[in-house]
Design an enzyme around this catalytic site. Structure first.
Site, PDB file in Angstrom:
ATOM      1  N   PHE A   1      40.697  42.278  37.479  1.00 31.46           N
ATOM      2  CA  PHE A   1      40.995  43.178  38.597  1.00 31.46           C
ATOM      3  C   PHE A   1      41.029  44.651  38.208  1.00 31.46           C
ATOM      4  O   PHE A   1      41.074  45.521  39.069  1.00 31.46           O
ATOM      5  CB  PHE A   1      42.251  42.783  39.380  1.00 31.46           C
ATOM      6  CG  PHE A   1      43.481  42.448  38.575  1.00 31.46           C
ATOM      7  CD1 PHE A   1      43.962  43.269  37.580  1.00 31.46           C
ATOM      8  CD2 PHE A   1      44.188  41.280  38.863  1.00 31.46           C
ATOM      9  CE1 PHE A   1      45.110  42.965  36.883  1.00 31.46           C
ATOM     10  CE2 PHE A   1      45.355  40.961  38.168  1.00 31.46           C
ATOM     11  CZ  PHE A   1      45.806  41.805  37.178  1.00 31.46           C
TER      12      PHE A   1
ATOM     13  N   HIS B   1      54.349  43.652  38.017  1.00 24.92           N
ATOM     14  CA  HIS B   1      55.381  43.771  36.971  1.00 24.92           C
ATOM     15  C   HIS B   1      54.845  43.506  35.564  1.00 24.92           C
ATOM     16  O   HIS B   1      55.555  43.698  34.584  1.00 24.92           O
ATOM     17  CB  HIS B   1      56.587  42.879  37.283  1.00 24.92           C
ATOM     18  CG  HIS B   1      56.320  41.407  37.258  1.00 24.92           C
ATOM     19  ND1 HIS B   1      57.284  40.481  37.585  1.00 24.92           N
ATOM     20  CD2 HIS B   1      55.201  40.681  36.962  1.00 24.92           C
ATOM     21  CE1 HIS B   1      56.789  39.262  37.482  1.00 24.92           C
ATOM     22  NE2 HIS B   1      55.534  39.368  37.114  1.00 24.92           N
TER      23      HIS B   1
ATOM     24  N   ASP C   1      40.813  35.720  40.177  1.00 25.26           N
ATOM     25  CA  ASP C   1      41.511  35.653  38.890  1.00 25.26           C
ATOM     26  C   ASP C   1      40.492  35.465  37.777  1.00 25.26           C
ATOM     27  O   ASP C   1      39.279  35.379  38.028  1.00 25.26           O
ATOM     28  CB  ASP C   1      42.552  34.529  38.882  1.00 25.26           C
ATOM     29  CG  ASP C   1      43.790  34.907  38.065  1.00 25.26           C
ATOM     30  OD1 ASP C   1      43.628  35.515  36.994  1.00 25.26           O
ATOM     31  OD2 ASP C   1      44.922  34.611  38.496  1.00 25.26           O
TER      32      ASP C   1
ATOM     33  N   GLY D   1      36.958  37.256  37.892  1.00 18.63           N
ATOM     34  CA  GLY D   1      36.815  38.645  37.499  1.00 18.63           C
ATOM     35  C   GLY D   1      38.088  39.225  36.919  1.00 18.63           C
ATOM     36  O   GLY D   1      39.132  38.560  36.872  1.00 18.63           O
TER      37      GLY D   1
END
Length: 344
Positions: free
Chosen positions: A233, A251, A205, A231
């Site tokens: 993603f 979502h 994360d 990091g």
């Protein structure tokens, strides 16, 4: 299938008025939680209105109606002049309880409730109505300790409702290492590791969440088996693992971004492993009002997010090269779509 809210034996005008007043019910709950009523009753036991007014900042004007309203909502019980928590309140509204969702309620009260006042604007413009919708604003929010704490508690509340179902829905004993992409404080994998003592984990994360992760993993007693990799993603390599999880992540993004993330995450799955995707996925027809409302939440708080169907998730896995996709319920609130990678 969820029963239509208007399918009751009452005049149409009364049924519609009841729907229109639904925001009052929500605010009764949110205000009571903010005032600490449920925690106070858990601590002190049966209490009269006067007792509660002595201990909490309740004004005489409105205290009776608040407590009566909570009784009629099924959150409090009233007997012999005293109030106690109902079974539902004791399970979900008392800090430390197994199903406690206080973090979600705080975020709902301060972010979602104001945003829903502008739903019509969102529906006509397609634009979010809450602060922190874009990546830059989100990072700025995480940099502010108080807001970051509220966000982490909200995410922990959400993952806490999933972890028991996920622990039983998948054969964790066949794998050694799990990576939770967008895993926040590590609450989900932390509880998985407590249930499955042979597992190790990595949480991936943003760097602003590293401190929350370290604190929470230590509190859960799993700090020796879980690590944090900071990091983005979209731009940074993902950690390889036997099982990679994208839970309550897709979502937040557009369909093209979801397909990209699924392909990238599936690429990080080791041979013989699996990619697990879960969200409040929609069906191809109206069946679940709660999930529709979650999708509207995403309209209000993200730039391009929404819920999506299990068919769409399966298609993204297929586009990534997965030929073995399985779908199952994950409790009543979420759906799990698992894509399995061949061993060779």
């Amino acid at each position: 299938m969820t029963e239509p809210a208007l399918s009751v034996q009452e005049p149409a005008s009364a049924a519609v008025k009841r729907l229109a007043n639904g925001f009052c019910h929500a605010k009764l709950l949110l205000a009571a939680d903010e005032l600490g009523i449920f925690a106070d009753l858990h601590r002190h036991g049966p209490s009269t209105q006067a007792d509660l007014m002595d201990r909490l900042p309740l004004h005489p004007r409105g205290a009776r109606e608040l407590l009566y309203g909570l009784v009629l909502l099924g959150l409090l019980e009233f007997q012999d002049g005293s109030y106690t928590n109902s079974a539902a309140a004791a399970a979900a509204l008392v800090p430390g309880a197994a199903e406690y969702i206080g973090g979600f309620l705080r975020r709902a009260d301060r972010v979602l409730y104001p945003a829903w006042q502008n739903l019509a604007e969102a529906l006509t413009s397609g634009k979010p109505q809450a602060p922190g919708a874009g990546p830059e604003a989100f990072r700025a929010m995480l940099s502010e300790p108080r807001q970051r704490e509220q966000y982490v508690k909200m995410m922990d509340s959400a993952s806490g409702l999933v972890v028991g179902h996920l622990a039983d829905a998948f054969d964790w004993g066949a794998h050694r290492h799990v990576a939770d992409i967008g895993g926040c404080s590590g609450n989900l994998v932390g509880h998985l590791l407590r249930r499955h003592t042979s597992l190790q984990a990595t949480v991936f994360d943003l760097p602003e969440l590293a401190g929350s992760f370290a604190e929470h993993s230590a509190a859960l007693g799993v700090a020796d088996r879980v690590g944090f990799r900071a990091g983005d993603f979209f731009t940074d390599p993902l950690p390889e693992a036997d099982v990679v999880i994208l839970g309550h992540v897709l979502h937040n993004w557009s369909a093209d971004e979801r397909e990209f993330l699924v392909a990238k995450a599936y690429g990080a799955v080791r041979p013989g492993g699996a990619l697990l995707i879960y969200d409040a996925m929609l069906d191809d027809r109206p069946t679940n009002l709660a999930r529709v409302l979650v999708s509207l939440n995403m309209l209000l708080v993200t730039e391009e997010g929404s819920e999506y169907t299990m068919g769409e998730a399966s298609a993204w896995l297929g586009a990534a090269g997965c030929h073995d996709v399985r779908v199952q319920a994950l409790g009543i609130a979420d759906t799990l779509v698992a894509g399995y990678k061949p061993a060779v």
